[in-house]
Design a protein around this motif. Sequence first.
Motif, short mmCIF file in Angstrom:
data_model
loop_
_atom_site.label_atom_id
_atom_site.label_comp_id
_atom_site.label_asym_id
_atom_site.label_seq_id
_atom_site.Cartn_x
_atom_site.Cartn_y
_atom_site.Cartn_z
N ILE A 32 1.21 -0.90 -0.34
CA ILE A 32 -0.14 0.40 0.57
C ILE A 32 1.12 1.52 -0.10
O ILE A 32 0.26 2.62 -0.45
N VAL A 33 1.91 1.36 0.89
CA VAL A 33 2.14 2.60 0.79
C VAL A 33 3.52 2.79 -0.63
O VAL A 33 3.52 3.65 -1.17
N GLU A 34 4.06 1.44 -0.59
CA GLU A 34 4.61 1.30 -2.30
C GLU A 34 3.95 2.30 -3.46
O GLU A 34 4.09 3.01 -4.15
N ALA A 35 2.59 1.59 -3.36
CA ALA A 35 1.81 2.62 -4.02
C ALA A 35 1.64 3.65 -4.21
O ALA A 35 1.48 4.45 -4.96
N LYS A 36 1.40 4.75 -2.74
CA LYS A 36 0.71 5.65 -2.07
C LYS A 36 2.24 6.54 -3.19
O LYS A 36 1.65 7.55 -3.65
N ASN A 37 3.98 6.24 -2.80
CA ASN A 37 4.89 6.22 -3.30
C ASN A 37 4.66 6.29 -4.97
O ASN A 37 5.89 7.60 -5.73
N GLN A 38 4.23 5.73 -5.49
CA GLN A 38 4.34 5.24 -6.59
C GLN A 38 3.05 6.42 -7.45
O GLN A 38 4.00 6.89 -8.33
N ALA A 39 2.33 6.34 -7.37
CA ALA A 39 1.66 7.37 -7.52
C ALA A 39 1.51 8.93 -7.57
O ALA A 39 1.39 9.87 -8.15
N GLN A 40 2.97 9.33 -6.49
CA GLN A 40 2.99 10.27 -6.50
C GLN A 40 4.61 10.92 -7.43
O GLN A 40 4.66 11.58 -7.95
N ARG A 41 5.31 9.20 -8.17
CA ARG A 41 5.63 9.38 -8.95
C ARG A 41 4.99 9.65 -10.21
O ARG A 41 6.00 10.57 -10.97
N GLN A 42 4.18 9.26 -10.83
CA GLN A 42 4.09 9.12 -11.92
C GLN A 42 2.44 9.42 -11.81
O GLN A 42 1.63 8.23 -12.08
N PRO A 43 1.69 10.15 -11.64
CA PRO A 43 0.61 10.71 -12.20
C PRO A 43 -0.53 10.63 -13.12
O PRO A 43 -1.11 9.74 -13.06
N VAL A 44 0.26 10.41 -14.66
CA VAL A 44 -0.20 10.20 -15.31
C VAL A 44 -0.76 8.57 -15.29
O VAL A 44 -2.06 8.79 -15.99
N LEU A 45 0.18 7.97 -15.05
CA LEU A 45 -0.43 6.28 -15.08
C LEU A 45 -1.43 6.19 -14.23
O LEU A 45 -2.00 5.29 -14.51
N ASN A 46 -1.82 6.83 -13.13
CA ASN A 46 -2.64 6.00 -12.37
C ASN A 46 -3.93 6.00 -12.56
O ASN A 46 -4.14 4.51 -12.42
#
Length: 162
Positions: free
Chosen positions: A41-55
Amino acid sequence: MKTRYRLIRRGVRGGGFYCVDNNTGKRTSLRTGSEDEARQIVEAKNQAQRQPVLNLQIAKAYLAGTDNSITTRTWRQAIESLTATKQDANRERWLRVVKDRALVPLLPRVIIETQGELLLRVLQTGTVSTNVYPLLGVCVCFCAAHRVDFEWWLAAAIVPAR
């Protein structure tokens, strides 16, 4: 790039896992006792911050795994499906819902792509009857279309987290 979220485990209250926002210091429960789930869950939140266009695309891919039409279902289709289950006066009432001017911008939208701002604009545009019955019905319809508990969805989707 420094990660925005980090994982902690608190010893009190059953030793649950929490996510801490490094920018604000706010701590939120991850509602899991599994360290592996918490890390994901935490990795997904961090990944969402790094690449918001792909969310949105990633979310659609996950959701399509359970229901192929979820990525194309519009509010109009959902209301029409709900209307088909009604009879007599209730059916007539739901047919009027689709004709409400306040709901016009909402109807052609794909349900999972609908932003909260649009729902708020519909509430502001509509009258009391628009806001109470049809929009509430549309939200219930949304939940039925996605097999989601209405009370949970209303709390999670419309009411902002504190």
